[in-house]
Write an enzyme that holds these catalytic residues in place. Sequence first.
Site, PDB file in Angstrom:
ATOM      1  N   ASP A 123       0.859  -1.182   0.000  1.00  0.00           N
ATOM      2  CA  ASP A 123       0.000   0.000   0.000  1.00  0.00           C
ATOM      3  C   ASP A 123       0.900   1.238   0.000  1.00  0.00           C
ATOM      4  O   ASP A 123       1.869   1.316   0.768  1.00  0.00           O
ATOM      5  CB  ASP A 123      -0.897  -0.005   1.248  1.00  0.00           C
ATOM      6  N   ASN A 131      -2.615  13.248  -2.859  1.00  0.00           N
ATOM      7  CA  ASN A 131      -3.801  13.785  -3.527  1.00  0.00           C
ATOM      8  C   ASN A 131      -4.138  15.183  -3.026  1.00  0.00           C
ATOM      9  O   ASN A 131      -4.477  16.073  -3.809  1.00  0.00           O
ATOM     10  CB  ASN A 131      -4.992  12.853  -3.305  1.00  0.00           C
ATOM     11  N   HIS A 136      -5.675  14.994  -7.699  1.00  0.00           N
ATOM     12  CA  HIS A 136      -5.910  13.603  -8.106  1.00  0.00           C
ATOM     13  C   HIS A 136      -5.170  13.208  -9.389  1.00  0.00           C
ATOM     14  O   HIS A 136      -4.746  12.038  -9.501  1.00  0.00           O
ATOM     15  CB  HIS A 136      -7.411  13.357  -8.250  1.00  0.00           C
ATOM     16  N   ASP A 140      -3.002   9.843  -9.622  1.00  0.00           N
ATOM     17  CA  ASP A 140      -3.106   8.802 -10.656  1.00  0.00           C
ATOM     18  C   ASP A 140      -1.745   8.532 -11.288  1.00  0.00           C
ATOM     19  O   ASP A 140      -1.398   7.375 -11.572  1.00  0.00           O
ATOM     20  CB  ASP A 140      -4.095   9.238 -11.737  1.00  0.00           C
ATOM     21  N   GLU A 166      -4.972   2.517  -3.757  1.00  0.00           N
ATOM     22  CA  GLU A 166      -3.514   2.572  -3.769  1.00  0.00           C
ATOM     23  C   GLU A 166      -2.908   1.280  -3.212  1.00  0.00           C
ATOM     24  O   GLU A 166      -1.762   1.266  -2.762  1.00  0.00           O
ATOM     25  CB  GLU A 166      -3.011   3.777  -2.964  1.00  0.00           C
TER      26      GLU A 166
END
Length: 250
Positions: A123, A131, A136, A140, A166
């Site tokens: 993770d 973010n 965002h 990404d 994630e």
Amino acid sequence: MLSTPEAGAQPQHDLFEQEAAALERALRVRDNATLAAADYRAALGDLALHFERLMRESRRLIRRSDREERELNVLNSELHRLASQLEYKARHDSLTGALNRGAIFERAGRLLECCPLALVVLDIDCFKSINDAHGHPAGDAVICEVVNRLRQSVPVGAEIGRVGGEEFSILLPCASLEAALQRAEAMRQAIASRPFDCLPGRVVTASFGVSTTPQHGSFGDAYARADEAMFEAKRGGRNQVRAAAAALQG
């Protein structure tokens, strides 16, 4: 007894009605020895005329059939292409191209039918702050870069899946716990070793959990143990690899 057409039935049209009539006339002329030569030539000319028309129509039908066959082949190829695209999209994450959650679980189940399996769960650390600070689109881009770095550090035969926003899972068929831990450490270093291009000057890290499962074992159990080990890595300070306790015992 002769059959009669059903009421309201449309008469069937013979495509070669004219040719059949010409042939019948020619046969009658052939069988009549009393006719003059001119009658024979007329019958032969009529038959030749209809034969030429039949040849033209046959060629036209053949060309049309060939064209339609080519069109059907093109449509069939397009159908196969679209079917392949749909199958790919049904099994892969649209952002990264990694296997999606359903596909990675299915693949793990199939692998466990024939061999033991090591599982790495990771993770991205502090992803929400990425973010929040960069937006965002940057988040990404980080996810895509993590997958790219994972691809460069996993062995041939490994499977990478994105199982959450994630969170990722890597399947390592037939790998021992020691080998899986070494591979997970290589993945950790590949992610944390240098800044990400989409986040100038910022290093991204991830926390890892590793478990192993014997052949015919439960992948759900393997996943739960690896996930708990990953959270232990988070609680222990992040950016590290932990082995599942049950795996350490056996």
